[in-house]
Design a protein around this motif. Sequence first.
Motif, PDB file in Angstrom:
ATOM      1  N   TYR A 117      10.737 -10.710 -38.831  1.00 57.44           N
ATOM      2  CA  TYR A 117       9.788 -11.146 -37.819  1.00 57.44           C
ATOM      3  C   TYR A 117       8.864  -9.978 -37.505  1.00 57.44           C
ATOM      4  CZ  TYR A 117      13.490 -14.586 -37.293  1.00 57.44           C
ATOM      5  OH  TYR A 117      14.435 -15.540 -37.541  1.00 57.44           O
ATOM      6  N   PHE A 123       9.637  -0.619 -32.854  1.00 52.65           N
ATOM      7  CA  PHE A 123       8.203  -0.537 -32.588  1.00 52.65           C
ATOM      8  C   PHE A 123       7.586   0.630 -33.351  1.00 52.65           C
ATOM      9  CE2 PHE A 123       7.138  -3.418 -29.121  1.00 52.65           C
ATOM     10  CZ  PHE A 123       8.386  -3.817 -28.703  1.00 52.65           C
ATOM     11  N   GLY A 124       6.328   0.440 -33.763  1.00 57.50           N
ATOM     12  CA  GLY A 124       5.523   1.565 -34.194  1.00 57.50           C
ATOM     13  C   GLY A 124       5.044   2.330 -32.979  1.00 57.50           C
ATOM     14  N   GLN A 129       9.578 -10.583 -27.570  1.00 55.96           N
ATOM     15  CA  GLN A 129       9.808 -10.067 -26.233  1.00 55.96           C
ATOM     16  C   GLN A 129       8.541 -10.124 -25.385  1.00 55.96           C
ATOM     17  OE1 GLN A 129      11.407  -6.193 -27.016  1.00 55.96           O
ATOM     18  NE2 GLN A 129      13.107  -7.020 -28.159  1.00 55.96           N
ATOM     19  N   ARG A 144      17.639  -9.408 -38.109  1.00 54.81           N
ATOM     20  CA  ARG A 144      18.859  -9.992 -37.572  1.00 54.81           C
ATOM     21  C   ARG A 144      20.000  -9.030 -37.861  1.00 54.81           C
ATOM     22  NH1 ARG A 144      19.925 -15.610 -40.016  1.00 54.81           N
ATOM     23  NH2 ARG A 144      17.786 -15.848 -39.281  1.00 54.81           N
ATOM     24  N   THR A 194      14.907  -4.765 -32.763  1.00 59.98           N
ATOM     25  CA  THR A 194      13.443  -4.641 -32.778  1.00 59.98           C
ATOM     26  C   THR A 194      13.061  -3.178 -32.823  1.00 59.98           C
ATOM     27  OG1 THR A 194      13.204  -6.669 -31.479  1.00 59.98           O
ATOM     28  CG2 THR A 194      11.304  -5.205 -31.579  1.00 59.98           C
ATOM     29  N   LEU A 231       1.965  -9.492 -25.907  1.00 60.57           N
ATOM     30  CA  LEU A 231       2.110 -10.054 -27.238  1.00 60.57           C
ATOM     31  C   LEU A 231       0.804 -10.698 -27.700  1.00 60.57           C
ATOM     32  CD1 LEU A 231       4.052 -10.794 -29.586  1.00 60.57           C
ATOM     33  CD2 LEU A 231       4.424 -12.964 -28.395  1.00 60.57           C
ATOM     34  N   MET A 288       5.481  -8.585 -35.197  1.00 62.11           N
ATOM     35  CA  MET A 288       4.696  -8.800 -34.004  1.00 62.11           C
ATOM     36  C   MET A 288       3.621  -7.729 -33.865  1.00 62.11           C
ATOM     37  SD  MET A 288       8.081  -9.692 -33.572  1.00 62.11           S
ATOM     38  CE  MET A 288       8.926  -8.411 -32.664  1.00 62.11           C
ATOM     39  N   ALA A 326       6.269   5.326 -29.267  1.00 62.72           N
ATOM     40  CA  ALA A 326       6.742   3.959 -29.293  1.00 62.72           C
ATOM     41  C   ALA A 326       7.741   3.728 -28.168  1.00 62.72           C
ATOM     42  CB  ALA A 326       7.407   3.663 -30.636  1.00 62.72           C
ATOM     43  N   TYR A 340       2.606 -13.178 -33.585  1.00 66.17           N
ATOM     44  CA  TYR A 340       4.019 -13.226 -33.944  1.00 66.17           C
ATOM     45  C   TYR A 340       4.131 -14.027 -35.230  1.00 66.17           C
ATOM     46  CZ  TYR A 340       8.905 -14.736 -33.549  1.00 66.17           C
ATOM     47  OH  TYR A 340      10.223 -15.006 -33.778  1.00 66.17           O
ATOM     48  N   ARG A 351      11.357  -7.100 -36.409  1.00 67.55           N
ATOM     49  CA  ARG A 351      12.661  -7.538 -35.932  1.00 67.55           C
ATOM     50  C   ARG A 351      13.525  -7.973 -37.106  1.00 67.55           C
ATOM     51  NH1 ARG A 351      13.406 -11.735 -30.895  1.00 67.55           N
ATOM     52  NH2 ARG A 351      14.656 -10.304 -29.655  1.00 67.55           N
ATOM     53  N   GLY A 394      25.433 -10.241 -34.075  1.00 69.37           N
ATOM     54  CA  GLY A 394      25.376 -10.496 -32.645  1.00 69.37           C
ATOM     55  C   GLY A 394      23.981 -10.634 -32.069  1.00 69.37           C
ATOM     56  N   GLY A 395      22.966 -10.496 -32.895  1.00 69.81           N
ATOM     57  CA  GLY A 395      21.631 -10.645 -32.316  1.00 69.81           C
ATOM     58  C   GLY A 395      20.538 -10.110 -33.209  1.00 69.81           C
ATOM     59  N   PHE A 396      19.584  -9.435 -32.621  1.00 69.61           N
ATOM     60  CA  PHE A 396      18.424  -8.924 -33.349  1.00 69.61           C
ATOM     61  C   PHE A 396      18.168  -7.476 -32.969  1.00 69.61           C
ATOM     62  CE2 PHE A 396      16.804 -12.832 -35.128  1.00 69.61           C
ATOM     63  CZ  PHE A 396      17.380 -13.808 -34.317  1.00 69.61           C
ATOM     64  N   GLY A 422      22.063 -15.794 -32.109  1.00 72.38           N
ATOM     65  CA  GLY A 422      21.857 -14.877 -33.217  1.00 72.38           C
ATOM     66  C   GLY A 422      21.591 -15.573 -34.524  1.00 72.38           C
ATOM     67  N   TYR A 448      22.551  -9.352 -23.245  1.00 74.95           N
ATOM     68  CA  TYR A 448      22.508 -10.659 -23.909  1.00 74.95           C
ATOM     69  C   TYR A 448      23.359 -11.562 -23.019  1.00 74.95           C
ATOM     70  CZ  TYR A 448      22.089 -13.838 -27.876  1.00 74.95           C
ATOM     71  OH  TYR A 448      21.775 -14.882 -28.689  1.00 74.95           O
TER      72      TYR A 448
END
Lengths: 118, 113
Positions: free
Chosen positions: B32, B103-104, A107, B94, B101, B46, B34, A42, B49, B92, B97-99, A99, A50
């Motif tokens: 989320y 992956f597999g 992405q 939260r 993510t 992508l 994807m 992965a 989603y 994904r 300050g953000g997110f 956020g 950011y």
Amino acid sequence: DAMVIQNPRYQVTQFGKPVTLSCSQTLNHNVMYWYQQKSSQAPKLLFHYYDKDFNNEADTPDNFQSRRPNTSFCFLDIRSPGLGDAAMYLCATSRDQGGQGKSNQPQHFGDGTRLSIL
Amino acid sequence: QKEVEQDPGPLSVPEGAIVSLNCTYSNSAFQYFMWYRQYSRKGPELLMYTYSSGNKEDGRFTAQVDKSSKYISLFIRDSQPSDSATYLCAMRSRITGGFKTIFGAGTRLFVKA
């Protein structure tokens, strides 16, 4: 077409010799990411910006640094590459706002730079 | 235990078959989901989603999310040789300050003409 562009596609460097990989985007996304992907694995997040704020992953070695001089460009610097750093390096972008998930977007990736270490 | 589990395959199917690709996850905070397709020596592209549970269809692709089972799927109808690639699921959540993510590792798919 709007896109994420990585240069070069293939990079060969010597053991211990600094190398810089570049990424540019025309999507005007505020977040830019660098991932390392080894064969059949992965993508592993190294760090992301950011806006101008740099966010390092806890397990990213100090050997890896990044710069983002403006919205469109982001660089990955490997100060002293070792054999274990041979991999595909992927740049990605997304637009995230505050956020709060109000405009969460997935992405978008470039085609990567494949780094070989001699 | 990894946060996201994905069977690496390879999965080999004849042209025209329905393909089912799956991921399981352990973090209930993922919101989320994807699916990316990655051809050899290219970056992930992508495909789908989705947010939260349910189905989403786009052409020959259907993404399905079952949050109660922590299980997501991607179905490809009328598979084509050009669908031969590695398929990565990603999730994904939260965070402050953000997110975040995750992956597999990807499932390699071969569609035989």
